[in-house]
Design a protein around this motif. Structure first.
Motif, PDB file in Angstrom:
ATOM      1  N   ILE A  43       0.612  -1.410  -0.282  1.00 26.10           N
ATOM      2  CA  ILE A  43       0.333  -0.067  -0.176  1.00 26.10           C
ATOM      3  C   ILE A  43       1.211   1.252   0.287  1.00 26.10           C
ATOM      4  CG2 ILE A  43      -1.650   1.082   1.268  1.00 26.10           C
ATOM      5  CD1 ILE A  43      -2.669  -1.386   2.076  1.00 26.10           C
ATOM      6  N   ASN A  44       1.615   0.791   0.974  1.00 30.52           N
ATOM      7  CA  ASN A  44       2.517   2.299   0.719  1.00 30.52           C
ATOM      8  C   ASN A  44       3.576   2.387  -0.557  1.00 30.52           C
ATOM      9  OD1 ASN A  44       2.267   3.307   3.769  1.00 30.52           O
ATOM     10  ND2 ASN A  44       3.002   1.349   4.231  1.00 30.52           N
ATOM     11  N   SER A  45       3.172   1.435  -0.903  1.00 25.77           N
ATOM     12  CA  SER A  45       4.739   2.135  -1.949  1.00 25.77           C
ATOM     13  C   SER A  45       3.847   1.731  -3.293  1.00 25.77           C
ATOM     14  CB  SER A  45       5.491   0.467  -2.371  1.00 25.77           C
ATOM     15  OG  SER A  45       5.395  -0.341  -2.446  1.00 25.77           O
ATOM     16  N   GLU A  46       2.207   1.633  -3.496  1.00 24.17           N
ATOM     17  CA  GLU A  46       2.502   1.497  -4.571  1.00 24.17           C
ATOM     18  C   GLU A  46       0.965   2.459  -5.069  1.00 24.17           C
ATOM     19  OE1 GLU A  46       2.212   0.020  -8.033  1.00 24.17           O
ATOM     20  OE2 GLU A  46       3.847  -1.193  -7.202  1.00 24.17           O
ATOM     21  N   GLN A  47       0.819   3.117  -3.461  1.00 24.90           N
ATOM     22  CA  GLN A  47      -0.411   3.891  -3.127  1.00 24.90           C
ATOM     23  C   GLN A  47      -2.087   3.970  -4.224  1.00 24.90           C
ATOM     24  OE1 GLN A  47       1.664   7.861  -3.664  1.00 24.90           O
ATOM     25  NE2 GLN A  47       2.228   7.579  -1.639  1.00 24.90           N
ATOM     26  N   PRO A  48      -2.635   2.940  -3.820  1.00 22.32           N
ATOM     27  CA  PRO A  48      -3.201   2.989  -4.638  1.00 22.32           C
ATOM     28  C   PRO A  48      -4.892   3.658  -4.160  1.00 22.32           C
ATOM     29  CG  PRO A  48      -3.758   1.145  -2.910  1.00 22.32           C
ATOM     30  CD  PRO A  48      -2.157   1.687  -2.874  1.00 22.32           C
ATOM     31  N   ASP A  49      -5.792   3.594  -5.427  1.00 19.53           N
ATOM     32  CA  ASP A  49      -6.996   4.542  -4.587  1.00 19.53           C
ATOM     33  C   ASP A  49      -8.363   3.826  -4.065  1.00 19.53           C
ATOM     34  OD1 ASP A  49      -6.502   7.250  -6.822  1.00 19.53           O
ATOM     35  OD2 ASP A  49      -5.808   5.261  -7.595  1.00 19.53           O
ATOM     36  N   LEU A  50      -7.788   2.124  -3.952  1.00 15.73           N
ATOM     37  CA  LEU A  50      -8.843   1.249  -3.295  1.00 15.73           C
ATOM     38  C   LEU A  50      -8.272   0.340  -3.215  1.00 15.73           C
ATOM     39  CD1 LEU A  50     -12.170   1.086  -2.855  1.00 15.73           C
ATOM     40  CD2 LEU A  50     -12.185  -0.441  -5.121  1.00 15.73           C
ATOM     41  N   LEU A  51      -8.666  -0.663  -2.274  1.00 16.52           N
ATOM     42  CA  LEU A  51      -8.098  -2.176  -1.699  1.00 16.52           C
ATOM     43  C   LEU A  51      -9.181  -2.811  -2.031  1.00 16.52           C
ATOM     44  CD1 LEU A  51      -5.761  -4.082  -1.015  1.00 16.52           C
ATOM     45  CD2 LEU A  51      -6.722  -2.914   1.104  1.00 16.52           C
ATOM     46  N   LEU A  52      -9.066  -4.215  -2.638  1.00 23.42           N
ATOM     47  CA  LEU A  52     -10.459  -5.519  -2.816  1.00 23.42           C
ATOM     48  C   LEU A  52      -9.057  -6.262  -2.255  1.00 23.42           C
ATOM     49  CD1 LEU A  52     -11.042  -5.854  -6.252  1.00 23.42           C
ATOM     50  CD2 LEU A  52     -12.548  -4.911  -4.701  1.00 23.42           C
ATOM     51  N   LEU A  53      -9.793  -6.775  -0.978  1.00 19.20           N
ATOM     52  CA  LEU A  53      -9.136  -7.386   0.598  1.00 19.20           C
ATOM     53  C   LEU A  53     -10.129  -8.479   0.654  1.00 19.20           C
ATOM     54  CD1 LEU A  53      -7.039  -7.326   2.542  1.00 19.20           C
ATOM     55  CD2 LEU A  53      -8.352  -6.010   4.205  1.00 19.20           C
ATOM     56  N   ASP A  54      -9.361  -9.332   0.253  1.00 19.19           N
ATOM     57  CA  ASP A  54      -9.845 -11.586   0.601  1.00 19.19           C
ATOM     58  C   ASP A  54      -9.683 -11.216   2.467  1.00 19.19           C
ATOM     59  OD1 ASP A  54     -11.357 -13.459   1.267  1.00 19.19           O
ATOM     60  OD2 ASP A  54      -9.595 -14.899   0.244  1.00 19.19           O
ATOM     61  N   ILE A  55     -11.473 -10.844   2.702  1.00 16.01           N
ATOM     62  CA  ILE A  55     -11.312 -11.414   4.790  1.00 16.01           C
ATOM     63  C   ILE A  55     -10.244 -12.710   4.971  1.00 16.01           C
ATOM     64  CG2 ILE A  55     -12.597 -11.924   6.818  1.00 16.01           C
ATOM     65  CD1 ILE A  55     -12.726  -8.666   5.751  1.00 16.01           C
ATOM     66  N   TRP A  56     -10.708 -14.324   4.409  1.00 13.28           N
ATOM     67  CA  TRP A  56     -10.190 -15.084   5.043  1.00 13.28           C
ATOM     68  C   TRP A  56      -8.627 -15.104   4.085  1.00 13.28           C
ATOM     69  CZ3 TRP A  56     -12.031 -15.352   9.477  1.00 13.28           C
ATOM     70  CH2 TRP A  56     -13.454 -15.205  10.160  1.00 13.28           C
ATOM     71  N   MET A  57      -7.587 -14.625   4.851  1.00 16.73           N
ATOM     72  CA  MET A  57      -6.176 -14.682   4.517  1.00 16.73           C
ATOM     73  C   MET A  57      -5.570 -15.788   5.406  1.00 16.73           C
ATOM     74  SD  MET A  57      -5.825 -13.352   1.214  1.00 16.73           S
ATOM     75  CE  MET A  57      -4.307 -12.148   1.746  1.00 16.73           C
ATOM     76  N   PRO A  58      -4.531 -16.156   5.436  1.00 17.73           N
ATOM     77  CA  PRO A  58      -3.465 -16.860   6.351  1.00 17.73           C
ATOM     78  C   PRO A  58      -2.936 -16.033   6.735  1.00 17.73           C
ATOM     79  CG  PRO A  58      -3.223 -17.022   3.702  1.00 17.73           C
ATOM     80  CD  PRO A  58      -4.007 -16.578   3.666  1.00 17.73           C
ATOM     81  N   GLU A  59      -1.413 -15.788   7.645  1.00 17.35           N
ATOM     82  CA  GLU A  59      -0.667 -14.788   8.419  1.00 17.35           C
ATOM     83  C   GLU A  59      -1.125 -13.797   9.195  1.00 17.35           C
ATOM     84  OE1 GLU A  59       2.690 -13.831   6.002  1.00 17.35           O
ATOM     85  OE2 GLU A  59       2.444 -15.260   4.466  1.00 17.35           O
ATOM     86  N   ILE A  60      -2.214 -12.483   8.534  1.00 26.26           N
ATOM     87  CA  ILE A  60      -2.736 -11.489   8.789  1.00 26.26           C
ATOM     88  C   ILE A  60      -3.785 -12.017   8.036  1.00 26.26           C
ATOM     89  CG2 ILE A  60      -3.205  -9.629   9.816  1.00 26.26           C
ATOM     90  CD1 ILE A  60      -0.275  -9.405   9.193  1.00 26.26           C
ATOM     91  N   CYS A  61      -5.129 -11.667   9.306  1.00 17.44           N
ATOM     92  CA  CYS A  61      -6.506 -12.210   8.505  1.00 17.44           C
ATOM     93  C   CYS A  61      -6.796 -10.862   8.038  1.00 17.44           C
ATOM     94  CB  CYS A  61      -7.723 -12.512   9.454  1.00 17.44           C
ATOM     95  SG  CYS A  61      -7.251 -14.661   9.340  1.00 17.44           S
ATOM     96  N   GLY A  62      -7.839 -10.464   7.373  1.00 17.39           N
ATOM     97  CA  GLY A  62      -8.519  -9.508   6.548  1.00 17.39           C
ATOM     98  C   GLY A  62      -8.955  -8.454   7.931  1.00 17.39           C
ATOM     99  N   ASP A  63      -9.989  -8.863   8.284  1.00 14.54           N
ATOM    100  CA  ASP A  63     -10.169  -7.816   9.034  1.00 14.54           C
ATOM    101  C   ASP A  63      -9.121  -7.314  10.081  1.00 14.54           C
ATOM    102  OD1 ASP A  63      -9.983 -10.376  10.329  1.00 14.54           O
ATOM    103  OD2 ASP A  63     -11.703  -9.779  11.939  1.00 14.54           O
ATOM    104  N   GLU A  64      -8.365  -7.821  10.628  1.00 19.19           N
ATOM    105  CA  GLU A  64      -7.406  -7.459  11.209  1.00 19.19           C
ATOM    106  C   GLU A  64      -6.117  -6.354  10.569  1.00 19.19           C
ATOM    107  OE1 GLU A  64      -5.968  -7.960  14.677  1.00 19.19           O
ATOM    108  OE2 GLU A  64      -8.223  -8.463  14.397  1.00 19.19           O
ATOM    109  N   ILE A  65      -6.243  -6.964   9.190  1.00 18.98           N
ATOM    110  CA  ILE A  65      -5.230  -5.734   8.192  1.00 18.98           C
ATOM    111  C   ILE A  65      -6.681  -4.329   8.053  1.00 18.98           C
ATOM    112  CG2 ILE A  65      -5.111  -5.160   6.055  1.00 18.98           C
ATOM    113  CD1 ILE A  65      -4.304  -8.311   5.563  1.00 18.98           C
ATOM    114  N   ILE A  66      -7.726  -4.287   7.966  1.00 17.92           N
ATOM    115  CA  ILE A  66      -8.729  -3.314   8.087  1.00 17.92           C
ATOM    116  C   ILE A  66      -7.943  -2.514   9.145  1.00 17.92           C
ATOM    117  CG2 ILE A  66     -10.549  -2.691   7.509  1.00 17.92           C
ATOM    118  CD1 ILE A  66     -11.177  -5.157   6.312  1.00 17.92           C
ATOM    119  N   LYS A  67      -8.632  -3.383  10.416  1.00 16.17           N
ATOM    120  CA  LYS A  67      -7.769  -2.220  11.494  1.00 16.17           C
ATOM    121  C   LYS A  67      -6.673  -2.335  11.666  1.00 16.17           C
ATOM    122  CE  LYS A  67     -10.755  -5.510  14.652  1.00 16.17           C
ATOM    123  NZ  LYS A  67     -11.156  -6.748  15.241  1.00 16.17           N
ATOM    124  N   ILE A  68      -5.053  -2.158  11.316  1.00 12.57           N
ATOM    125  CA  ILE A  68      -4.148  -1.777  11.290  1.00 12.57           C
ATOM    126  C   ILE A  68      -4.171  -0.724   9.900  1.00 12.57           C
ATOM    127  CG2 ILE A  68      -1.837  -1.974  10.171  1.00 12.57           C
ATOM    128  CD1 ILE A  68      -2.035  -5.189  11.352  1.00 12.57           C
TER     129      ILE A  68
END
Length: 123
Positions: A43-68
């Motif tokens: 996100i920091n390197s690409e600076q997108p206009d929008l993020l499409l994010l799967d909620i069920w991800m290995p390592e860090i779940c999508g809902d945790e990523i949204i909170k971050i």
């Protein structure tokens, strides 16, 4: 008019490829990330206009990523559309702070409508 950049994060490579093709056909620039642990850096390197994010991800779940993302003042304004096959996608995505959500399997017309709705004034 500037082409808008959409970052897609999903651990399913087939899903990433299909979404990339469909969204590029709609005129968007698409960046893919298949590792949730690398998403903030992308996100920091690409600076997108929008993020499409799967909620069920290995390592860090999508809902945790949204909170971050929502707690980081440099990127907390990034529009996010969450997606999942979970029956609780609406509740999970709203609680985490996503702008919109969509259930899998989804229709490209529905994704396009959500993108237009979320990006609104950037289009």
């Amino acid at each position: 008019m500037k082409k808008l950049k959409i970052l897609i994060c999903d651990d399913d490579q087939d899903n990433l490829d299909v979404l990339q093709i469909l969204l590029e056909m709609e005129g968007y620039i698409v960046v893919k990330e298949d590792q949730s642990s690398k998403l903030i850096s992308t996100i920091n390197s690409e600076q997108p206009d929008l993020l499409l994010l799967d909620i069920w991800m290995p390592e860090i779940c999508g809902d945790e990523i949204i909170k971050i993302i929502r707690s980081d003042s440099s990127i907390n304004g990034l529009p996010i559309i969450a997606f999942s096959a979970s029956l609780d996608i609406e509740k999970i995505s709203k609680k985490a702070g996503a702008n919109q959500y969509i259930s899998k399997p989804y229709d490209i017309n529905e994704i396009t409508r959500l993108i237009i709705n979320v990006l609104g004034n950037k289009l």
